[in-house]
Scaffold this motif. Structure first.
Motif: not given
Length: 574
Positions: A443-461
């Motif tokens: 309702k705030f943006d007035g458009q369709f949104m979607i939730n996804t993952m943002d990985w800020f540390i990768s395994k082994g990093e």
């Protein structure tokens, strides 16, 4: 109080034995292990003399005995440290733990849960540490000098288990905030072991596997030498590993062996077993080397002579081949861990460094040498191997008070999982067509949104202490609901056991590791901008950051708003 003067007390909180060592920042070169402990007859320093004290508790109502105060007989709480990490404790982490349970171990009960046991034991250590210092230092120095504790945890423990350890230490009176330091056991051991090595044998690029083989657990981690000057700098070369396959299992296997062999004698009882176990612990376990012709005389008082069972004059002859069969199941598990750690370390391994009490055994050392010989890897035992962890923890504690005290610095650690956050984005049919059923209308943006993952540390990093991570967040809340107060920000992890990569969406393989709670009540409401949404309603719109600093076995979270650091925020581990 002199601000630049402190006493650092390091605590190696072990599964079966614990140790302490201390130093003053005014004389950092004088580092003193605690070797005197109260026993059953003495509550002071004139009791038992040992490098370490048993990690055991025995209750009588609300009162309890600890360490050497507990006699040879009766149930006691043992191994309770592992209960802080349910994943590590479930199944006891190894087949050995299931096959050879301890007959003297009392499980935690309703009155004594795991965290109470740990808190009570750490309280006993803290009180004894203060008593030791009162005997060693003038009263004026004790009154004017703050004590900072450094406590160790296994490297393979979860964030929750490390947080529980810290909480128990705080409840035990070991300090709070920056005055209480947590460090991983193999990292502490590596700092001491590498510092003790001949510097001419270490070159930039050398990679070592550190194996901390103790009484209850065996922890491994790989380190690569990054620099030699101005101090030795090392970096984790691969995520650590570990299991419950320490030297206590030798006692348990011997216990079963002896019972199977001798318990048919009518004079067999617990007293006979206790006498035999003492000799095994003090002599056989520590000196067995696997050399042909070894044999030991084990006291079995009261048992009748029987040549067929090798009993004569109250002694049982234990030959080397039988000792080998006792050692081999445990040694095989340790070797499997070492070979696995070598395999996941991408760089060629120069040497395996053995520390811990079990790590000083000759048969284990020679067996590991034989296993790694085809690959040309050396095997070395650290001096003071049983106390390497507490000595290294003390070095780390001193370095935290003054960088000039540092002799070894761990500049980066290897992430054992993927770490990420769940965030909203504008729905893009081309990018998100496979998950379009997850879109929602804002309702705030007035458009369709979607939730996804943002990985800020990768395994082994490689994650560096001096390079904090900053996570960006934004929220909108209706002005009519009042200004935002506590905002919960989940941080999620993905173990990626099969190394397939982290998923785009939050699925069953993704779990919340910690909820970071940002308290906006400390910020004036006038600083919060407002904006009309697409629904023509007025909203508060906040853009803020959470800064995360990863230490050896502790993570710090801080709130950043409009470029200003508002200090630490609460973290509730799941």
């Amino acid at each position: 109080m002199e601000q630049d003067r402190k006493i650092i007390m390091a605590v190696d909180f072990g599964t079966t034995y614990s140790g302490m060592a201390w130093a003053q920042t005014r004389k950092p070169e004088i580092q003193t292990p605690v070797i005197q402990w109260p026993d059953a007859t003495s509550g002071g320093l004139e009791g038992a003399t040992s490098d370490k004290v048993p990690t055991e508790l025995q209750y009588s109502g609300e009162n309890y005995k600890w360490g050497f105060q507990i006699g040879d007989y009766g149930q006691r709480h043992q191994w309770f440290k592992l209960g802080l990490d349910p994943a590590h404790c479930s199944g006891a982490s190894s087949a050995l733990a299931r096959d050879y349970p301890d007959r003297n171990a009392a499980p935690p009960d309703y009155n004594h849960d795991v965290e109470k046991l740990v808190t009570d034991y750490l309280t006993a250590l803290r009180k004894h540490a203060e008593q030791v210092l009162r005997f060693k230092l003038p009263e004026s120095a004790m009154a004017s000098t703050p004590i900072e504790f450094v406590i160790t945890t296994p490297a393979v423990w979860s964030d929750l288990a490390q947080a529980k350890t810290r909480s128990c230490a705080e409840k035990a009176g070991m300090g709070t905030g920056s005055a209480l330091h947590i460090i991983s056991e193999p990292e502490a051991a590596a700092m001491y072991a590498l510092d003790a090595m001949d510097p001419h044998n270490i070159k930039v690029g050398d990679t070592f596997v550190l194996c901390d083989a103790g009484g209850g657990t065996v922890d491994l981690i790989s380190y690569k030498v990054k620099a030699l000057k101005p101090m030795l700098q090392i970096i984790e070369a691969a995520p650590g590993s570990g299991s419950s396959c320490g030297s206590t299992f030798l006692n348990r296997i011997f216990q079963k062996f002896l019972k199977d062999k001798l318990s048919r004698d009518p004079n067999w009882d617990d007293d006979v077993m206790e006498e035999a176990m003492k000799r095994f612990e003090m002599t056989v376990k520590r000196s067995f080397s696997g050399v042909a012709g070894e044999e030991y005389q084990i006291p079995v008082p009261g048992l009748r002579d029987d040549v067929s069972r090798d009993i004569r004059r109250g002694r049982f002859r234990l030959n080397g081949s039988d000792v080998r069969t006792i050692f081999e199941p445990v040694v095989k598990e340790v070797i499997a861990l070492i070979m696995g750690q070598i395999a996941v370390t991408k760089s060629p391994i120069k040497a395996v460094l053995l520390v811990g009490g079990f790590g000083q055994n000759v048969f284990l050392r020679d067996s590991v040498r034989q296993a790694v010989a085809p690959s040309g890897v050396e095997v070395m035992q650290s001096p003071n191997g049983w106390t390497a962890v507490v000595r290294g923890a003390l070095m780390k504690g001193l370095a935290s008070t003054n960088a000039s005290f540092a002799r070894v610095h761990v500049s980066g650690r290897c992430a054992r999982k993927h770490y990420g956050i769940y965030s909203s984005k504008i729905f893009d049919p081309a990018q998100h067509f496979r998950i379009q059923n997850r879109r929602f209308f804002s309702k705030f943006d007035g458009q369709f949104m979607i939730n996804t993952m943002d990985w800020f540390i990768s395994k082994g990093e490689t994650v560096e202490e001096n390079k904090p991570k900053r996570l960006s967040y934004y929220i909108q809340t209706l002005l009519s609901n009042g200004p935002p107060s506590n905002i919960t920000n989940p941080i999620l992890v993905n173990a990626d056991i099969h190394n397939l990569g982290a998923p785009m969406i939050k699925n069953n393989s993704v779990a919340t590791v910690v909820n970071v709670i940002a308290d906006f009540r400390r910020i004036p409401t006038s600083y919060f901008p407002t904006r009309f949404g697409a629904d023509q309603k007025l909203y508060y719109q906040l853009d803020y950051e959470i800064e995360i600093t990863y230490y050896s076995a502790y993570t710090k979270y801080e709130l950043i708003y409009n470029g200003v650091n508002y200090g630490p925020v609460a973290a509730e581990y799941v």
